[in-house]
Scaffold this motif. Structure first.
Motif, mmCIF file in Angstrom:
data_model
loop_
_atom_site.group_PDB
_atom_site.id
_atom_site.type_symbol
_atom_site.label_atom_id
_atom_site.label_comp_id
_atom_site.label_asym_id
_atom_site.label_seq_id
_atom_site.Cartn_x
_atom_site.Cartn_y
_atom_site.Cartn_z
ATOM 1 N N GLU A 29 -55.302 34.267 110.970
ATOM 2 C CA GLU A 29 -54.247 35.422 111.177
ATOM 3 C C GLU A 29 -53.538 35.557 112.457
ATOM 4 O O GLU A 29 -52.577 36.332 112.648
ATOM 5 C CB GLU A 29 -54.698 36.444 110.526
ATOM 6 N N ARG A 30 -54.273 34.911 113.577
ATOM 7 C CA ARG A 30 -53.996 35.409 114.879
ATOM 8 C C ARG A 30 -53.053 34.151 115.452
ATOM 9 O O ARG A 30 -52.715 33.999 116.568
ATOM 10 C CB ARG A 30 -55.071 35.562 115.846
ATOM 11 N N GLY A 31 -52.590 33.238 114.681
ATOM 12 C CA GLY A 31 -51.749 32.068 115.032
ATOM 13 C C GLY A 31 -50.145 32.284 114.881
ATOM 14 O O GLY A 31 -49.814 33.579 114.680
ATOM 15 N N THR A 32 -49.613 31.032 114.860
ATOM 16 C CA THR A 32 -48.138 31.108 114.613
ATOM 17 C C THR A 32 -47.810 30.716 113.130
ATOM 18 O O THR A 32 -48.404 29.935 112.324
ATOM 19 C CB THR A 32 -47.449 30.017 115.343
ATOM 20 N N ARG A 33 -46.863 31.552 112.373
ATOM 21 C CA ARG A 33 -46.588 31.064 111.233
ATOM 22 C C ARG A 33 -45.141 31.220 110.870
ATOM 23 O O ARG A 33 -44.466 31.903 111.624
ATOM 24 C CB ARG A 33 -47.117 32.169 110.134
ATOM 25 N N THR A 34 -44.620 30.253 109.978
ATOM 26 C CA THR A 34 -43.060 30.302 109.762
ATOM 27 C C THR A 34 -42.852 31.635 108.551
ATOM 28 O O THR A 34 -43.565 31.422 107.601
ATOM 29 C CB THR A 34 -42.747 28.864 109.085
ATOM 30 N N GLU A 35 -41.995 32.330 109.064
ATOM 31 C CA GLU A 35 -41.732 33.371 108.071
ATOM 32 C C GLU A 35 -40.398 33.226 107.257
ATOM 33 O O GLU A 35 -40.643 33.597 105.996
ATOM 34 C CB GLU A 35 -41.210 34.660 109.065
ATOM 35 N N GLU A 36 -39.457 32.346 107.697
ATOM 36 C CA GLU A 36 -38.392 31.985 106.740
ATOM 37 C C GLU A 36 -37.893 30.889 107.376
ATOM 38 O O GLU A 36 -37.929 30.589 108.436
ATOM 39 C CB GLU A 36 -37.567 32.882 106.582
ATOM 40 N N VAL A 37 -37.309 30.072 106.434
ATOM 41 C CA VAL A 37 -36.088 28.871 106.806
ATOM 42 C C VAL A 37 -34.948 29.070 106.104
ATOM 43 O O VAL A 37 -35.057 29.777 104.867
ATOM 44 C CB VAL A 37 -36.842 27.667 106.322
ATOM 45 N N GLY A 38 -33.968 28.802 106.424
ATOM 46 C CA GLY A 38 -32.586 28.713 105.997
ATOM 47 C C GLY A 38 -31.725 27.841 106.487
ATOM 48 O O GLY A 38 -32.256 26.817 107.272
ATOM 49 N N PRO A 39 -30.425 27.631 106.088
ATOM 50 C CA PRO A 39 -29.654 26.558 106.583
ATOM 51 C C PRO A 39 -29.640 26.223 108.110
ATOM 52 O O PRO A 39 -29.173 27.327 108.854
ATOM 53 C CB PRO A 39 -28.305 26.858 106.052
ATOM 54 N N MET A 40 -30.256 25.334 108.554
ATOM 55 C CA MET A 40 -30.180 24.836 109.922
ATOM 56 C C MET A 40 -31.008 26.048 110.842
ATOM 57 O O MET A 40 -30.723 26.049 112.038
ATOM 58 C CB MET A 40 -28.836 24.271 110.440
ATOM 59 N N ARG A 41 -31.868 26.703 110.397
ATOM 60 C CA ARG A 41 -32.620 27.456 111.160
ATOM 61 C C ARG A 41 -34.182 27.660 110.508
ATOM 62 O O ARG A 41 -34.277 27.359 109.642
ATOM 63 C CB ARG A 41 -31.836 28.892 111.120
ATOM 64 N N ALA A 42 -34.881 28.417 111.387
ATOM 65 C CA ALA A 42 -36.346 28.864 111.065
ATOM 66 C C ALA A 42 -36.406 29.894 111.870
ATOM 67 O O ALA A 42 -36.124 30.167 112.903
ATOM 68 C CB ALA A 42 -37.291 27.647 111.191
ATOM 69 N N ARG A 43 -37.477 31.007 111.281
ATOM 70 C CA ARG A 43 -37.902 32.186 112.121
ATOM 71 C C ARG A 43 -39.394 31.795 112.119
ATOM 72 O O ARG A 43 -39.837 31.865 110.921
ATOM 73 C CB ARG A 43 -37.356 33.384 111.467
ATOM 74 N N LEU A 44 -40.123 32.019 113.079
ATOM 75 C CA LEU A 44 -41.414 32.046 113.240
ATOM 76 C C LEU A 44 -41.919 33.439 113.800
ATOM 77 O O LEU A 44 -41.200 34.029 114.501
ATOM 78 C CB LEU A 44 -41.897 30.929 114.087
ATOM 79 N N ARG A 45 -43.302 33.444 113.709
ATOM 80 C CA ARG A 45 -44.153 34.842 114.352
ATOM 81 C C ARG A 45 -45.354 34.262 115.008
ATOM 82 O O ARG A 45 -46.179 33.427 114.552
ATOM 83 C CB ARG A 45 -44.470 35.728 113.155
ATOM 84 N N LEU A 46 -45.482 34.549 116.302
ATOM 85 C CA LEU A 46 -46.675 34.289 116.982
ATOM 86 C C LEU A 46 -47.410 35.714 116.954
ATOM 87 O O LEU A 46 -47.056 36.673 117.559
ATOM 88 C CB LEU A 46 -46.382 33.989 118.435
ATOM 89 N N SER A 47 -48.434 35.868 116.342
ATOM 90 C CA SER A 47 -49.301 36.988 116.466
ATOM 91 C C SER A 47 -50.053 37.259 117.605
ATOM 92 O O SER A 47 -50.434 36.380 118.408
ATOM 93 C CB SER A 47 -50.316 36.928 115.168
ATOM 94 N N PHE A 48 -49.857 38.539 117.840
ATOM 95 C CA PHE A 48 -50.619 39.007 119.087
ATOM 96 C C PHE A 48 -51.985 38.458 119.119
ATOM 97 O O PHE A 48 -52.832 38.528 118.208
ATOM 98 C CB PHE A 48 -50.525 40.420 119.889
ATOM 99 N N ALA A 49 -52.342 38.009 120.380
ATOM 100 C CA ALA A 49 -53.744 37.669 120.922
ATOM 101 C C ALA A 49 -53.830 37.752 122.137
ATOM 102 O O ALA A 49 -53.043 37.287 122.979
ATOM 103 C CB ALA A 49 -54.143 36.131 120.338
ATOM 104 N N GLU A 50 -55.065 38.144 122.781
ATOM 105 C CA GLU A 50 -55.201 38.418 124.061
ATOM 106 C C GLU A 50 -55.149 37.149 124.910
ATOM 107 O O GLU A 50 -55.051 37.233 126.017
ATOM 108 C CB GLU A 50 -56.631 39.233 124.460
ATOM 109 N N ARG A 51 -55.662 36.042 124.135
ATOM 110 C CA ARG A 51 -55.504 34.616 124.872
ATOM 111 C C ARG A 51 -54.390 34.384 125.441
ATOM 112 O O ARG A 51 -54.122 33.264 126.101
ATOM 113 C CB ARG A 51 -56.238 33.725 123.919
#
Length: 148
Positions: A29-51
């Motif tokens: 759960e503390r990594g990066t995940r793809t939240e959505e994709v659309g035409p010629m785009r993608a949105r990702l989230r990097l979850s907060f981690a102290e590292r």
């Protein structure tokens, strides 16, 4: 053959494929995940981690560079399918403001999707601060030729 301008993979399919070909990147759960994709785009989230913090309590540059690269790779894969050997050939990033210690969001936009090269940009911001970029990257990927 012209590349698709609409995704051929969903956000979940992109993440499942990345988990298969890059198991070492999985951080739960503390990594990066793809939240959505659309035409010629993608949105990702990097979850907060102290590292990912640097001295001074802000998200580090290497964490943001990794997020930018990951976001563009996800956007490209969503449009070309399962091509593990697509590789970064250039990544230029400008750091624009210190992001708060929290989740980061990245919006990757493909500007050119050719047979051998993909070019795009990625804007990164702190959650809740859309419109106030923390970083902006320009990214080029090399796409291997299709097997006949």
């Amino acid at each position: 053959m012209t590349r698709a301008t609409k995704p051929v993979m969903s956000a979940a399919e992109v993440d499942a494929y990345l988990a298969e070909v890059f198991p070492q990147m999985q951080e739960g759960e503390r990594g990066t995940r793809t939240e959505e994709v659309g035409p010629m785009r993608a949105r990702l989230r990097l979850s907060f981690a102290e590292r990912n913090l640097r001295p001074g309590g802000t998200i580090s540059g290497p964490a943001m560079m990794g997020l930018a690269d990951h976001a563009m790779y996800a956007a490209i894969l969503a449009h070309i399918g399962k091509v593990a050997l697509a590789v970064t050939t250039n990544l230029t990033i400008n750091f624009m403001r210190k992001p708060a210690p929290g989740d980061l969001l990245a919006e990757a936009r493909i500007m050119k999707l050719g047979q051998r090269l993909a070019v795009g940009d990625v804007t990164i911001w702190s959650e809740g601060e859309e419109g106030r970029p923390a970083a902006h990257a320009q990214v080029t990927y090399s796409i291997p030729p299709e097997k006949s």
